[in-house]
Motif scaffolding. Structure first.
Motif, PDB file in Angstrom:
ATOM      1  N   ASP A  59       0.824  -1.212   0.000  1.00 24.04           N
ATOM      2  CA  ASP A  59       0.000   0.000   0.000  1.00 24.04           C
ATOM      3  C   ASP A  59       0.861   1.266   0.000  1.00 24.04           C
ATOM      4  O   ASP A  59       0.506   2.271  -0.609  1.00 24.04           O
ATOM      5  CB  ASP A  59      -0.991   0.006   1.161  1.00 24.04           C
ATOM      6  N   VAL A  60       2.013   1.215   0.648  1.00 21.65           N
ATOM      7  CA  VAL A  60       2.925   2.358   0.658  1.00 21.65           C
ATOM      8  C   VAL A  60       3.530   2.548  -0.728  1.00 21.65           C
ATOM      9  O   VAL A  60       3.604   3.672  -1.242  1.00 21.65           O
ATOM     10  CB  VAL A  60       4.027   2.193   1.723  1.00 21.65           C
ATOM     11  N   LEU A  61       3.967   1.452  -1.355  1.00 22.29           N
ATOM     12  CA  LEU A  61       4.529   1.545  -2.701  1.00 22.29           C
ATOM     13  C   LEU A  61       3.510   2.110  -3.683  1.00 22.29           C
ATOM     14  O   LEU A  61       3.850   2.949  -4.524  1.00 22.29           O
ATOM     15  CB  LEU A  61       5.009   0.169  -3.173  1.00 22.29           C
ATOM     16  N   THR A  62       2.283   1.676  -3.568  1.00 23.49           N
ATOM     17  CA  THR A  62       1.220   2.180  -4.443  1.00 23.49           C
ATOM     18  C   THR A  62       1.018   3.678  -4.219  1.00 23.49           C
ATOM     19  O   THR A  62       0.911   4.454  -5.173  1.00 23.49           O
ATOM     20  CB  THR A  62      -0.093   1.423  -4.193  1.00 23.49           C
ATOM     21  N   ALA A  63       0.980   4.088  -2.960  1.00 25.01           N
ATOM     22  CA  ALA A  63       0.761   5.501  -2.642  1.00 25.01           C
ATOM     23  C   ALA A  63       1.946   6.367  -3.082  1.00 25.01           C
ATOM     24  O   ALA A  63       1.748   7.509  -3.504  1.00 25.01           O
ATOM     25  CB  ALA A  63       0.507   5.674  -1.152  1.00 25.01           C
ATOM     26  N   LEU A  64       3.176   5.841  -2.994  1.00 26.35           N
ATOM     27  CA  LEU A  64       4.342   6.601  -3.432  1.00 26.35           C
ATOM     28  C   LEU A  64       4.392   6.729  -4.950  1.00 26.35           C
ATOM     29  O   LEU A  64       4.937   7.688  -5.477  1.00 26.35           O
ATOM     30  CB  LEU A  64       5.635   5.958  -2.927  1.00 26.35           C
ATOM     31  N   GLY A  65       3.824   5.748  -5.649  1.00 24.07           N
ATOM     32  CA  GLY A  65       3.764   5.820  -7.110  1.00 24.07           C
ATOM     33  C   GLY A  65       5.091   5.504  -7.775  1.00 24.07           C
ATOM     34  O   GLY A  65       5.899   4.744  -7.268  1.00 24.07           O
ATOM     35  N   ASP A  66       5.309   6.131  -8.907  1.00 29.04           N
ATOM     36  CA  ASP A  66       6.475   5.895  -9.740  1.00 29.04           C
ATOM     37  C   ASP A  66       7.763   6.141  -8.944  1.00 29.04           C
ATOM     38  O   ASP A  66       7.998   7.252  -8.474  1.00 29.04           O
ATOM     39  CB  ASP A  66       6.426   6.828 -10.947  1.00 29.04           C
ATOM     40  N   PRO A  67       8.619   5.115  -8.796  1.00 25.93           N
ATOM     41  CA  PRO A  67       9.858   5.272  -8.019  1.00 25.93           C
ATOM     42  C   PRO A  67      10.764   6.392  -8.539  1.00 25.93           C
ATOM     43  O   PRO A  67      11.531   6.970  -7.787  1.00 25.93           O
ATOM     44  CB  PRO A  67      10.551   3.918  -8.153  1.00 25.93           C
ATOM     45  N   ARG A  68      10.665   6.714  -9.826  1.00 24.42           N
ATOM     46  CA  ARG A  68      11.491   7.790 -10.388  1.00 24.42           C
ATOM     47  C   ARG A  68      11.053   9.157  -9.884  1.00 24.42           C
ATOM     48  O   ARG A  68      11.783  10.127 -10.012  1.00 24.42           O
ATOM     49  CB  ARG A  68      11.452   7.744 -11.908  1.00 24.42           C
TER      50      ARG A  68
END
Length: 138
Positions: A59-68
């Motif tokens: 859920d955190v990765l989704t909320a942070l979005g594009d790693p770039r």
């Protein structure tokens, strides 16, 4: 005597506040950021390395979005410690590169790592031990 007691009570209350803040920030899950199948975990982030990263909840990765798009800031670390985001090589991992501008200064300190997506404003903070050994100048 009354002044000393008041000062001690104030200091005790302040130290309790710092402890509760530290406990409210989750510990980072530090892992090797490699393409290998093995997920190696570590109890600290090492300076002068680019092979570690943070395993984050989905859920955190989704909320942070594009790693770039992720911007990283650090807190509670010496000014010579710099952290930047690197591409993740492992699913669920945000890769990190940790360097020091002055390698003659050792570091072994708990720090906060704040990951933010400026486009959405979402931010996630973890704490981790950051370790770098003293390197003698040539």
């Amino acid at each position: 005597m009354k002044k000393i007691l008041t000062m001690l009570l104030t200091l005790t209350a302040m130290s309790g506040m710092n402890t509760s803040f530290a406990e409210s920030v989750p510990w980072a899950v530090v892992v090797a950021n490699t393409r290998g199948a093995d997920t190696l975990t570590y109890d600290h982030l090492s300076t002068e390395c680019a092979w570690q990263g943070l395993a984050l909840p989905d859920d955190v990765l989704t909320a942070l979005g594009d790693p770039r798009q992720i911007v990283v800031k650090v807190g509670d670390l010496p000014e010579n410690v710099k952290v930047s985001v690197r591409p993740g090589r492992t699913d669920g991992v945000v890769g990190l590169k940790i360097t020091r501008t002055d390698k003659s200064q050792a570091v072994r300190q708990m720090g906060r790592i704040i990951l933010t997506n400026p486009a959405t404003g979402y931010s996630y903070t973890v704490q981790a031990m950051v370790v770098g050994m003293e390197v003698a100048a040539n």
